[in-house]
Design an enzyme around this catalytic site. Structure first.
Site, PDB file in Angstrom:
ATOM      1  N   GLU A 132      -4.746   2.264  -4.349  1.00  0.00           N
ATOM      2  CA  GLU A 132      -3.292   2.333  -4.154  1.00  0.00           C
ATOM      3  C   GLU A 132      -2.732   1.033  -3.602  1.00  0.00           C
ATOM      4  O   GLU A 132      -1.570   0.987  -3.178  1.00  0.00           O
ATOM      5  CB  GLU A 132      -2.955   3.488  -3.206  1.00  0.00           C
ATOM      6  CG  GLU A 132      -3.367   3.282  -1.752  1.00  0.00           C
ATOM      7  CD  GLU A 132      -4.811   3.696  -1.463  1.00  0.00           C
ATOM      8  OE1 GLU A 132      -5.123   3.931  -0.286  1.00  0.00           O
ATOM      9  OE2 GLU A 132      -5.600   3.803  -2.421  1.00  0.00           O
ATOM     10  N   ASP A 169      -1.720   9.464 -10.025  1.00  0.00           N
ATOM     11  CA  ASP A 169      -1.572   8.421 -11.045  1.00  0.00           C
ATOM     12  C   ASP A 169      -0.105   8.204 -11.398  1.00  0.00           C
ATOM     13  O   ASP A 169       0.339   7.063 -11.603  1.00  0.00           O
ATOM     14  CB  ASP A 169      -2.356   8.801 -12.306  1.00  0.00           C
ATOM     15  CG  ASP A 169      -3.856   8.716 -12.111  1.00  0.00           C
ATOM     16  OD1 ASP A 169      -4.289   8.116 -11.100  1.00  0.00           O
ATOM     17  OD2 ASP A 169      -4.598   9.252 -12.961  1.00  0.00           O
ATOM     18  N   HIS A 182      -5.041  14.373  -8.822  1.00  0.00           N
ATOM     19  CA  HIS A 182      -5.070  12.978  -9.264  1.00  0.00           C
ATOM     20  C   HIS A 182      -4.030  12.650 -10.334  1.00  0.00           C
ATOM     21  O   HIS A 182      -3.511  11.531 -10.344  1.00  0.00           O
ATOM     22  CB  HIS A 182      -6.479  12.625  -9.752  1.00  0.00           C
ATOM     23  CG  HIS A 182      -7.464  12.503  -8.645  1.00  0.00           C
ATOM     24  ND1 HIS A 182      -7.590  11.369  -7.869  1.00  0.00           N
ATOM     25  CD2 HIS A 182      -8.369  13.401  -8.147  1.00  0.00           C
ATOM     26  CE1 HIS A 182      -8.543  11.554  -6.959  1.00  0.00           C
ATOM     27  NE2 HIS A 182      -9.033  12.783  -7.117  1.00  0.00           N
ATOM     28  N   ASN A 207      -3.229  12.679  -3.486  1.00  0.00           N
ATOM     29  CA  ASN A 207      -4.270  13.086  -4.435  1.00  0.00           C
ATOM     30  C   ASN A 207      -4.880  14.426  -4.059  1.00  0.00           C
ATOM     31  O   ASN A 207      -5.093  15.297  -4.909  1.00  0.00           O
ATOM     32  CB  ASN A 207      -5.365  12.013  -4.506  1.00  0.00           C
ATOM     33  CG  ASN A 207      -5.031  10.903  -5.477  1.00  0.00           C
ATOM     34  OD1 ASN A 207      -4.258  11.090  -6.411  1.00  0.00           O
ATOM     35  ND2 ASN A 207      -5.626   9.743  -5.270  1.00  0.00           N
ATOM     36  N   ASP A 264       0.845  -1.190   0.000  1.00  0.00           N
ATOM     37  CA  ASP A 264       0.000   0.000   0.000  1.00  0.00           C
ATOM     38  C   ASP A 264       0.882   1.243   0.000  1.00  0.00           C
ATOM     39  O   ASP A 264       1.857   1.332   0.778  1.00  0.00           O
ATOM     40  CB  ASP A 264      -0.911   0.005   1.231  1.00  0.00           C
ATOM     41  CG  ASP A 264      -1.925   1.137   1.192  1.00  0.00           C
ATOM     42  OD1 ASP A 264      -2.995   0.937   0.595  1.00  0.00           O
ATOM     43  OD2 ASP A 264      -1.619   2.211   1.750  1.00  0.00           O
TER      44      ASP A 264
END
Length: 368
Positions: free
Chosen positions: A289, A263, A259, A254, A246
């Site tokens: 994630e 990404d 975002h 984010n 994780d």
């Protein structure tokens, strides 16, 4: 199909699919040649055509077509740009047809349908330009045969009749070329459609197995791979490990940077992780994630060392964004699969170990 019939077909046509198609087409052409020459035999029987020259023509025509078949069946034709030898076969057949025209006498009109069959033979495999070339060749050969026979035997090959014959084929052959052009355009359109369909199917297959953002295996595909590894280990008595990974504080990344940056973090992590793990290991995007790592033929201690190396590499990574560089860390929950244990329980244990890693301050590997 019986084994004997299958063996006979393999011996006659070959076993490779394309070679079988080429051999079958050549044998069809051989059959057409034999039928056409047999009609010349009828002309001999009714005393229209001379027996000796017709026999020579028959041997020449059938021998030539069988030579083409031998070249295709043996694979020797694959050295050429067109392994089917379509243009060569058509040129030879037109030559034989023109020679037959000089021997058929009063029955020479029967040769014209044979010429058309020869040209139609290439409509679905040749380009429009090649069909036009074959049409010009037919016009040249038959026009030459007509001119020769007007000079040698004007009593039967009367000039006004041969000129009319020439006009007929001069009209027919451009029509064949036009038809070839239309078929060629249709064939090209079908090829484009097939290519687009294959591309779409391939893309859909990738989407069914891969995560679009990272290119890693997706959750469904990973679940199938884990199940396959469980079955393999049950059969061979080996062990494997699973780890849930994780990205720490990903929601904050984010919310703070947007975002697109988030990404990019996922993409960079996936690239780094793939470079760090073994070739036999499988990494998948499990959701958001979270990532799932499967380590085949690995016990817990070795798996933990590998994950620690990955965690250290990730800690040193930096992702460029508009205002500078961004670092991030990784937490992992690691378990060794216990034989007979339901996979959902093994994954749940890895999730609990990940939760402990988060509770203990993140940026760490906890074995469950």
């Amino acid at each position: 199909m019986s084994p004997r019939l299958q063996a006979f077909g393999d011996a006659l046509l070959g076993t490779e699919r394309r070679q079988r198609v080429r051999s079958a087409r050549c044998l069809l052409a051989c059959g057409l040649m034999a039928y056409s020459l047999a009609s010349m035999g009828y002309f001999v029987a009714v005393d229209i055509a001379p027996a000796g020259p017709v026999l020579v023509l028959a041997l020449f025509g059938l021998g030539g077509m069988l030579a083409f078949y031998a070249a295709i069946r043996s694979g020797a034709s694959q050295r050429f740009a067109d392994p089917s030898l379509t243009i060569a076969q058509m040129s030879f057949a037109l030559l034989v047809g023109a020679l037959a025209y000089t021997l058929a006498g009063r029955a020479r009109g029967a040769v014209f349908p044979i010429m058309m069959v020869v040209l139609m033979f290439g409509l679905y495999s040749l380009t429009p330009r090649q069909v036009r070339a074959m049409s010009w060749l037919a016009l040249l050969l038959f026009g030459g045969a007509m001119g020769l026979m007007v000079w040698r035997d004007p009593a039967i090959y009367r000039p006004e009749v041969e000129f009319a014959h020439f006009l007929v084929i001069a009209i027919i052959l451009p029509a064949v070329s036009m038809l070839a052009g239309q078929l060629g355009r249709l064939r090209d359109a079908l090829k484009r459609q097939k290519a687009e369909l294959r591309e779409a199917l391939a893309h859909n297959e990738v989407l069914a197995l891969r995560d679009e953002l990272t290119g890693l295996a997706n959750r469904r595909h990973m679940a199938a791979l884990i199940e396959a590894e469980r079955e393999r280990c049950a059969a061979h008595g080996s062990r494997f490990c699973l780890a849930v990974l994780d990205i720490d504080r990903f929601k904050r990344i984010n919310d703070t940077h947007g975002h697109p940056v988030g990404d990019r973090v996922l993409e960079v992590f996936a690239q780094e992780a793939l470079a760090a793990i073994r070739e036999a290991d499988v990494l998948a995007r499990w959701g958001g994630e979270e990532f799932m790592l499967m380590l085949p033929d690995t016990r817990l201690t070795a798996a933990r060392l590998g994950l620690e190396r990955l965690r250290t590499r990730v800690e040193a990574l930096r992702v460029a964004h508009g205002s500078g560089e961004l670092g991030f860390t990784l937490s992992a929950g690691l378990v060794e699969y216990t034989p007979g244990e339901p996979l959902v329980e093994a994954i749940a244990r890895a999730d609990r170990a990940l939760y402990q890693a988060k509770q203990q301050g993140r940026n760490r590997v906890v074995a469950g």
